[in-house]
Design an enzyme around this catalytic site. Structure first.
Site, short mmCIF file in Angstrom:
data_model
loop_
_atom_site.label_atom_id
_atom_site.label_comp_id
_atom_site.label_asym_id
_atom_site.label_seq_id
_atom_site.Cartn_x
_atom_site.Cartn_y
_atom_site.Cartn_z
N GLU A 471 0.63 -1.04 0.05
CA GLU A 471 -0.03 0.02 0.21
C GLU A 471 0.85 1.39 -0.08
O GLU A 471 0.56 2.21 -0.74
CB GLU A 471 -0.90 -0.01 1.15
CG GLU A 471 -1.96 -0.99 1.12
CD GLU A 471 -2.69 -1.50 -0.12
OE1 GLU A 471 -2.91 -0.50 -0.91
OE2 GLU A 471 -3.18 -2.41 -0.43
N HIS A 477 3.51 6.40 -5.29
CA HIS A 477 2.83 6.82 -6.73
C HIS A 477 2.26 8.00 -6.56
O HIS A 477 2.35 8.82 -7.62
CB HIS A 477 2.36 5.72 -7.22
CG HIS A 477 2.24 5.52 -8.70
ND1 HIS A 477 1.42 4.61 -9.56
CD2 HIS A 477 2.92 6.48 -9.62
CE1 HIS A 477 1.92 4.70 -10.67
NE2 HIS A 477 2.55 5.90 -10.83
ZN ZN Z 1 -2.37 -2.69 -5.07
#
Ligand code: ZN
Length: 681
Positions: A471, A477
């Site tokens: 996660e 990202h």
């Molecule tokens: Zn994922």
């Protein structure tokens, strides 16, 4: 009625004020914002020039609504009280209606086409050009550019597809629920763990009978098939499970999905044709990283070729073990999970509960922040001043090497009443840097770990450590993006077969000896994880990996071939496609009565149609990306910088393939994944 000027959802800037947001604020804010957004969009389109500055105005309208909706859906999922559920459900149809109207808005579509054809377009950045192209593509995939007659045909097809998906799911659900086994003699359930027996007792009680009640729901079915010593019981359950929603079995024909699948494939084929695609697989791939159905099939076939021999070997070992140790000389499909579990226990006795003693949460987060900090040249600073929704929630600021804030995130790690299960990352605020808005990205990292007891710290199993890293990869990202436009920043707009790249990439660190050693400290002895336990952990991870790989390839190939080779004039029976795929992929047996496609909800009722391969695709990308670290050093800061600047920062401002090639220096290949799974030499 709340006074709107007091409504905290209408004044979200860099952070929502969670402590002040209450269910009563949700509906008035969403009603007002959706209505004013629609009005503003039309005003802007009518009065402003076809220019980038107008796009920025549209982005601002959208962002204002997003900043109200994101905390509502987040609070609904982490504090699922009756009040929040009602508030959320009241808002949801308004939001769906708004999104549907915007995605079908021909004025907006024409605006983007206008930008593309404008004089200034040539001077746009590559990101701006891609944003415009992606927007036009998405409008066209929603049927906006069709003639009025075709548009209504399109809408009718979409409606009937969605009705068929519902019928499909209902059939699976009804067929699952129509079956039960009532057992009164506990001896028949020998071998099944106490946790499952407790469930069976509870189900019996709910049904007003004594003894045990077994169903085909996965939490009931799976432990029975894996652990029950009673072979006849396993066979009975296996038959019922594998004939669900077909013409066979106790309720054969009542919930049969065969005609539903035929209808779904026909509708999808019509939809594809209407939008100008040769088949539904091509339509599905239009928004994915994989280029074409042929490309996907070749990718999957390559993995089959490379895994099959080892899969056959693993299966042969299983047969030998069954015959020699368990006295089962004719292994049947309903024995495989059972034998496999026994073999695994015998060879790699290692339990997640044993590992749980080694990973205290503070040490794990410290280790995670240290690796990420070093590789990507960022720092994490606890920021307890931010407003949150629960005392468990920790807030952090991410800073760059100069000490400037670049992002923020919340970690909500522990299970509690009313919080949805599972683990996920969501964006709270998108990064935008325009003349109208300057905001940094904010992320939620949500898990459901076992909470600490009073005065202690919590401990994680190894698989929970992996979950946290996963996660956090999504969060990086979202947070490290440098793209200034919300439609392309963070994970927005990233092809969905590439979205799991950063998350699965981060998982790899949890299988590195040094990383685990640094993050571990035994609850009682204070010792770090030993080499012996580490080696067992790796061996257990790769247990039967080729068999599991082949199973996933079977599903993926069936899905892709069913959609890519559909012929509207001469539709092929899906059971035939299934048999043909199994014929060259599988090394295990399947009885003639097995009707797996009839309950394959991922592709016939969910969003994975002609997309099931994405699971493997993303694994290949992340393993291959990580292999550059293995080659040049797991802590190599230059490689870290390159991963950050070519992938994490880019969002969808370039295609996922361009990002990957820029980082890796070549297109992805499957070698690293096979090696990480212990497949091949
Ligand atoms: Zn994922």
């Amino acid at each position: 009625m709340t006074q709107q000027h007091d409504n905290p959802l209408l004044h979200v800037e860099q952070f929502p004020d969670y402590a002040r947001i209450a269910p009563k604020h949700a509906l008035p804010a969403i009603e007002m914002l959706c209505e004013s957004a629609k009005k503003r969009v039309d005003e802007v389109l009518a009065n402003e020039p076809v220019a980038w500055s107008t796009y920025e105005k549209l982005e601002e309208i959208d962002d204002k609504l997003g900043k109200a909706w994101s905390p509502i859906s987040h609070l609904h999922s982490v504090t699922n009280t009756d009040e929040w559920r009602q508030a959320y459900q009241a808002c949801q149809p308004i939001i769906s209606q708004y999104s549907a109207e915007m995605s079908q808005h021909s004025g907006l579509y024409q605006f983007y086409c206008g930008l593309r054809d404008s004089q200034e377009f040539a001077a746009y950045t590559a990101a701006q050009k891609k944003l415009v192209a992606d927007a036009i593509r998405d409008f066209e995939l929603s049927g906006v550019s069709l003639s009025d007659e075709k548009k209504s045909e399109y809408q009718a097809l979409v409606k009937s597809a969605s009705e068929l998906y519902t019928t499909f799911s209902h059939n699976v659900l009804d067929a699952t629920q129509a079956f039960h086994l009532h057992i009164t003699d506990e001896a028949e359930l020998a071998g099944i763990p106490e946790s499952a027996l407790a469930l069976y007792r509870q189900l019996a009680e709910e049904n007003g009978v004594e003894g045990f009640w077994l169903t085909l729901d996965f939490p009931s079915y799976f432990p029975a098939l894996t652990y029950a010593d009673n072979r006849a019981l396993r066979e009975k359950l296996y038959y019922a499970y594998n004939t669900r929603a077909s013409e066979l079995g106790e309720n054969g024909g009542t919930f049969d999905n065969a005609p539903v699948i035929e209808a779904i494939l026909a509708v999808r084929s019509d939809l594809a044709e209407l939008l100008g695609f040769a088949n539904y697989a091509e339509l599905s791939l239009a928004t994915k990283m994989a280029e074409s159905p042929a490309h996907v099939i070749q990718f999957l076939d390559d993995l089959v070729a490379k895994s099959k021999e080892q899969g056959a070997q693993e299966y042969a070992e299983l047969l030998t073990y069954a015959a020699e140790v368990l006295d089962i000389s004719d292994v049947k499909p309903w024995d495989v999970a059972y034998v496999s579990e026994k073999l695994k226990q015998a060879e790699y006795a290692i339990s997640q509960e044993q590992l749980r003693n080694y990973f205290p949460v503070p040490k794990v987060s410290e280790g995670l922040f240290a690796i990420v900090g070093r590789l990507f040249d960022v720092q994490f600073e606890a920021t307890p001043t931010l407003s949150t929704w629960h005392d468990d929630v920790l807030s952090y600021t991410v800073k760059n090497a100069h000490g400037d804030d670049i992002a923020y995130f919340y970690m909500d790690l522990y299970a509690r009443q009313g919080k949805n299960g599972g683990a996920w990352m969501n964006g709270a605020i998108d990064k935008i840097n325009s003349p109208l808005i300057k905001q940094l990205p904010v992320a939620y990292v949500t898990c459901n770990f076992i909470p600490p007891t009073e005065g202690n710290v919590a401990y994680l199993s190894h698989s929970e450590v992996v979950t946290l890293f996963h996660e956090f990869g999504h969060a990086l990202h979202h947070m490290l993006t440098t793209v200034p436009h919300s439609a392309l920043s963070g994970i927005n707009g990233v092809e969905w077969d590439a979205v799991e790249l950063p998350s699965q990439f981060m998982e790899n660190f949890c299988f590195e000896r040094d990383v685990l050693r640094d993050m571990s400290e035994h609850r009682e002895t204070g010792e770090q994880l030993s080499d012996e336990l580490f080696d067992k952990l790796i061996a257990a991870k790769n247990f039967h990996s080729a068999l599991m790989m082949l199973r996933q390839l079977e599903f993926s190939l069936f899905d892709m071939k069913t959609h890519a080779f559909y012929d509207a004039h001469n539709p092929k029976n899906v059971m035939q496609t299934w048999a043909e795929v199994r014929d060259y992929v599988a090394v295990t047996e399947s009885p003639d009565y097995a009707r797996f496609p009839m309950s394959f909800s991922h592709i016939f009722a969910g969003g994975y149609a002609a997309g099931y391969f994405s699971y493997k695709w993303a694994e290949v990308l992340s393993a291959d990306a990580f292999s550059r670290f293995e080659e040049e050093g797991v802590y190599n800061e230059q490689v870290g910088q390159s991963f950050k600047s070519e992938i994490l920062e880019r969002g969808s401002s370039r295609t996922a393939m361009e990002n990957f090639v820029a980082f890796r220096g070549r297109e992805p290949n499957v070698e690293a994944l096979l090696r990480h799974n212990g497949i091949g030499s």
